[in-house]
Design an enzyme around this catalytic site. Structure first.
Site, PDB file in Angstrom:
ATOM      1  N   TYR A 148     -17.296 -19.333 -21.590  1.00 14.31           N
ATOM      2  CA  TYR A 148     -16.019 -18.537 -20.552  1.00 14.31           C
ATOM      3  C   TYR A 148     -15.023 -18.421 -20.466  1.00 14.31           C
ATOM      4  CZ  TYR A 148     -16.881 -17.212 -15.462  1.00 14.31           C
ATOM      5  OH  TYR A 148     -16.803 -16.584 -13.883  1.00 14.31           O
ATOM      6  N   SER A 154     -11.721 -13.568 -13.630  1.00 13.69           N
ATOM      7  CA  SER A 154     -11.393 -15.284 -13.262  1.00 13.69           C
ATOM      8  C   SER A 154     -10.306 -16.329 -13.959  1.00 13.69           C
ATOM      9  CB  SER A 154     -12.371 -15.875 -13.806  1.00 13.69           C
ATOM     10  OG  SER A 154     -12.363 -17.777 -13.571  1.00 13.69           O
TER      11      SER A 154
END
Ligand code: NAI
Ligand code: BGC
Length: 286
Positions: free
Chosen positions: A184, A171
């Site tokens: 995350y 990401s």
């Protein structure tokens, strides 16, 4: 295809129709979390490019089966295999089933991932462990099984000039800190260093490992970020290219990273993010 994005700075954006060559004919691919969002688009893109595809799923058998049927429509083989990537026994069983069905693996796409967001002082240990367990440990467990098979089998020149390829779905948050999402962001930062360390170790075996760093892609994981005009407008402040990403944007990038066209690309992250990692706040500030 006309974009369904709310109209922000640009009039109707038209997505190009791009055909992916059948660059992966004869290769066997496994995509984790392949019955939704990015994983679904990746599994379809790999199938369209000629690979036989395992569609891994953990909930949503029907959706997985529909994707298998669509992939078979490209004239390749496909099957759905259930397995929780955070569980060692289930990962090993999934790879065993894949070997039984397809004989080997050439391409692993470590895609499965979740968010469990909370302000830092309210984050439960359960939600910390869950996100790390699926996003990071899950990628380790799957990569380890794939590498064992790549090393056992070695290069088969008629199939690919590499002994195997792994694409890690990371990401932009492997480098962009994200308040309220510490678990995350930590998982994605961890993926970056795992991917680079693995690549350094395994490149001499002709095993290629790279990541994709998607920006904001329109999937169920981030519905709140794009499903209202207000949210979409706020999101566009973070995207210089002024459109949300679509799962197919990632599918095309994965096909390239998995193919021999990118044979000299090792241990790097390809950001597919419309410029989100370009510090858009500095376009006017600083
Ligand atoms: P999604 O929620 O549509 O898909 C996630 C997939 O992972 C689902 O198929 C889900 O069932 C599966 N999954 C969850 N836990 C699992 C487990 N224990 N075992 C096996 N599969 C499991 O979300 P999306 O957006 O498609 O996410 C895919 C990947 O892309 C994730 O790693 C996410 O972090 C990453 N990503 C997504 C971005 C976005 O904007 N949508 C941006 C950057 C990265
Ligand atoms: C997250 C999405 C978010 C995107 C951009 C991804 O890693 O899963 O929720 O929209 O990053 O911030």
């Amino acid at each position: 295809m006309a974009s369904t994005s709310p109209d922000i700075a640009l009039p109707n954006v038209t997505m190009p129709k791009i055909d992916i060559d059948r660059v992966l004919v004869g290769q066997k691919a496994l995509v984790t979390g392949a019955n939704s969002g990015i994983g679904k688009a990746v599994a379809l893109a790999l199938g369209r490019a000629g690979a036989d595809v395992v569609v891994n799923w953990v909930v949503g058998e029907e959706a997985a089966q529909e994707i298998v049927d669509q992939i078979k429509g490209f004239g390749v083989d496909a099957c759905a295999i259930k397995g929780d990537v955070s569980r060692e026994d289930q990962v090993q069983e999934m790879f065993r089933e894949m070997r039984e069905r397809f004989g080997t693996i050439d391409i692993l796409v470590n895609n499965a991932g979740v968010q469990r967001d909370a302000p830092f002082d309210q984050m439960t240990l359960e939600n910390w462990n869950r996100v790390i367990g699926i996003n990071l440990t899950g990628q380790f467990l799957c990569a380890r099984e794939a590498v064992r098979e790549f090393k056992r089998r070695g290069v088969v020149p008629a199939v690919s000039c590499a002994a195997g390829k792994i694409v890690c779905m990371s990401s932009v948050h492997e480098v962009i800190p994200w308040a309220g999402h510490a678990n995350y962001a930590a998982s994605k930062g961890g993926i970056m260093m795992m991917m680079k360390s693995m690549s350094q170790e395994l490149a001499p075996h002709r095993i290629r490992i790279n990541s994709i760093g998607p920006g904001a892609i329109r999937t169920p994981i981030n519905t709140a970020a794009w499903s209202t005009p207000e949210a979409y407008a706020a999101l566009m402040k973070l995207v210089p290219y002024k459109r949300i990403g679509e799962p197919d944007d990632i599918g095309r990038a994965v096909v390239w990273l998995a193919s021999d066209a990118s044979d000299y690309v090792n241990g790097t992250t390809l950001y597919v993010d419309g410029g989100m990692t370009l510090y858009p706040g500095f376009s006017t500030g600083g």
